[in-house]
Design an enzyme around this catalytic site. Structure first.
Site, PDB file in Angstrom:
ATOM      1  N   GLY A  53       0.740  -1.202  -0.016  1.00 55.02           N
ATOM      2  CA  GLY A  53       0.000   0.124  -0.006  1.00 55.02           C
ATOM      3  C   GLY A  53       0.930   1.186  -0.080  1.00 55.02           C
ATOM      4  CB  SER A  54       0.116   4.591  -1.239  1.00 51.37           C
ATOM      5  OG  SER A  54       0.278   4.391  -2.608  1.00 51.37           O
ATOM      6  N   GLY A  55       1.459   5.096   1.328  1.00 51.79           N
ATOM      7  CA  GLY A  55       1.349   5.937   2.689  1.00 51.79           C
ATOM      8  C   GLY A  55       2.632   5.657   3.489  1.00 51.79           C
ATOM      9  CG  HIS A  56       3.739   2.324   4.406  1.00 53.58           C
ATOM     10  ND1 HIS A  56       3.169   2.488   5.873  1.00 53.58           N
ATOM     11  CD2 HIS A  56       2.668   1.444   3.781  1.00 53.58           C
ATOM     12  CE1 HIS A  56       2.156   1.762   5.788  1.00 53.58           C
ATOM     13  NE2 HIS A  56       1.729   0.971   4.685  1.00 53.58           N
ATOM     14  CG  ASP A 109       0.630  -6.259   0.293  1.00 48.91           C
ATOM     15  OD1 ASP A 109      -0.098  -5.781  -0.611  1.00 48.91           O
ATOM     16  OD2 ASP A 109       1.120  -5.933   1.429  1.00 48.91           O
ATOM     17  CG  HIS A 218      -1.215  -0.562   8.074  1.00 50.40           C
ATOM     18  ND1 HIS A 218      -0.487  -1.938   8.185  1.00 50.40           N
ATOM     19  CD2 HIS A 218      -0.929  -0.015   6.858  1.00 50.40           C
ATOM     20  CE1 HIS A 218       0.083  -1.891   6.999  1.00 50.40           C
ATOM     21  NE2 HIS A 218       0.060  -0.755   6.322  1.00 50.40           N
TER      22      HIS A 218
END
Lengths: 330, 330
Positions: A53-56, A109, A218
């Site tokens: 996922g994005s955001g890391h 994933d 998360h």
């Protein structure tokens, strides 16, 4: 929601457009949400891809570069990329020697990357998998295979990337990546949440004077939540938990990553590092190439993670080999 | 106060101890709160020092390194170092060719650095001053000398540092540093405050859905405060204000720094950069070496600054010259 963005649905695509525009010497986006190394492929080098996922940032895309990864598939914030995007990243990364999939142990994933692997098999591209399971707070030692992957990924990317640059074959790169993954232990603590743009609200609620030990990146539940403790007490508990899970002996060599989850400033990371270093020195562990900064984040989350990796001669050599991306140069 | 620290009175000293321990290849602390380059001095090179309050990492100490600064004097969070600390930084930086004092236009820093300059004069060490006044929101153009110095410092450190490495003399390094400082324009916007450890409370209050345009890095009042706008509208207004103050013409060359004040994540900086780049491309400005990241912060403040620097051949050459510190490699 206190974020600088346009339409939340465009957050990831606008971010990737800006990232590739700012660093064209490192990153290219040949297909939507697939980031690969800029420039020519090195024929017959094993390709290494990751995804999640994005955001890391800098995880995942940030670690595409010489001596590191060849490609990354990028999902929405905190969501898996599609199997098609993962397969595309692998196709771009393949230079005739197969592809290692190196990523964190999260259900979505795994499902999509396994499917991508099957798609590539039909195209005669061989691939292998190494999963990061470094978060000691996410499951007990007897269920270590259930643990989530967190900042230990940074070490695995670096070490596997260096192994691939030596033109080792896929089995050898996979062996070294697995050894790096097995040698990492991480733990996190959080003080405040972040906001997923399309959800528009905080990932969790926590009191103004509280912290949570062992929380996931998360916002997955941790070990305990209570009043915020002093930095040295927090650091001591994090190190105690890491060392209980994987003891380090006098004379052993290890690298340590003190990582901000986003909002926690460098100043506070150095206060943590100061204590962690003193503790490791007391045991007689030699610290190799300490890393302090933002290496794996959750956007504007407040908190920190500590990762320890025990090094043998082979891992240390690959850790110290040259590498470059927009966030890290060795 | 949601910070990872021990006794607030020890915040700065513990931070500096951790910083020097983590990066001994770059930083040494020969006297309390004085950070200098690790290793030998280069005889007869002009020394460049800076100084100011803590809480802005990588500014100030972070930019000590080859091709950058020779020393920095460090105050408490958001407070000037003492004249004695500044004088000590200059003594360490002097290699027989004099010292440039290069820092931001803040009253306390000026008073103490001027005093330090007088102390050094008695010791026959010549020194000069260049002040950064790049924050266009802090005073109108006719009172430009009253403007505060913010992230433009990063460009001035880089360019003056490269000039000094060419073994230019003090007058020449001072001239180039002044040209770099004069060529920078910055503006900031903030979404949420930070906490000064010893005060224990936020530097300002702002509504959950508000932003402040033009706010200073210590929370100094800006131009307007209202509801949070979309990223493109924010970026457009910031660029409009920078370009109104110092227009850029078709064919001119400029570098741009999109900087997080701390908590604002890389993802959002890239959304801003994407828009800023499109705007500069529309004018026909060539972007040279764009910088996107955390270069000058206010601990965990949420917000961003944009800096533009117009480059002539001389400034561009020095901007691109090799340099290294723990946060930046060119």
């Amino acid at each position: 929601m206190k974020k600088i963005l346009n339409n939340p649905a465009d957050y990831v695509d606008e971010m990737l457009e800006g990232l590739c525009a700012a660093h064209p010497e490192f990153y290219a986006q040949p297909e939507r949400r697939v980031i690969v190394r800029a420039g020519e492929k090195k024929a017959h080098k094993v390709g290494i891809v990751t995804g999640g996922g994005s955001g890391h940032l800098p995880i995942f895309t940030g670690y595409v570069g010489p001596g590191l990864l060849d490609g990354a598939a990028i999902g929405d914030v905190f969501a898996s990329p599609s199997a098609e995007q993962m397969a595309a990243s692998m196709r771009h990364a393949d230079a005739g020697a197969g592809v290692l999939r190196l990523y964190g142990n999260y259900g979505g994933d795994i499902m999509n990357f396994d499917m991508a692997g099957e798609m590539l098999e039909l195209e005669d591209i061989r691939s292998t998998t190494v999963l990061l399971t470094d978060d000691v707070a996410s499951a007990p030692p007897e269920e270590a295979a259930k643990r989530r992957g967190v900042a230990g990924m940074v070490y695995a990317f670096k070490i596997a990337g260096a192994a691939a640059e030596t033109m080792a074959d896929l089995d050898e790169v996979t062996r070294i990546a697995q050894k790096a993954a097995d040698s990492c232990r991480s733990i996190g603590m959080a003080l405040s949440p972040c906001t997923v743009p399309q959800a528009g609200k905080s990932t969790f609620q926590i009191g103004e004077d509280e912290m949570e030990m062992g929380m996931g990146i998360h916002g997955e539940p941790g070990i305990w939540r209570d009043k915020l403790k002093p930095a040295d007490a927090i650091t001591d508990e994090m190190l105690d938990r890491l060392l209980a899970d994987r003891p380090l002996q006098r004379g052993e060599r290890a690298s340590i990553l003190v990582n901000s989850l986003g909002a926690t400033p460098l100043e506070e990371l150095y206060i943590i590092y100061r204590r962690a270093r003193a503790r490791l020195n007391d045991i007689g562990v030699d610290i190799v190439m300490p890393l302090v900064g933002r290496y794996a984040t959750s956007m504007e989350m407040t908190g920190a993670t500590i990762t320890l990796i025990r090094l043998d001669e082979e891992l240390e050599r690959h850790l110290k080999a040259p590498a470059a991306c927009a966030y890290w140069q060795v």
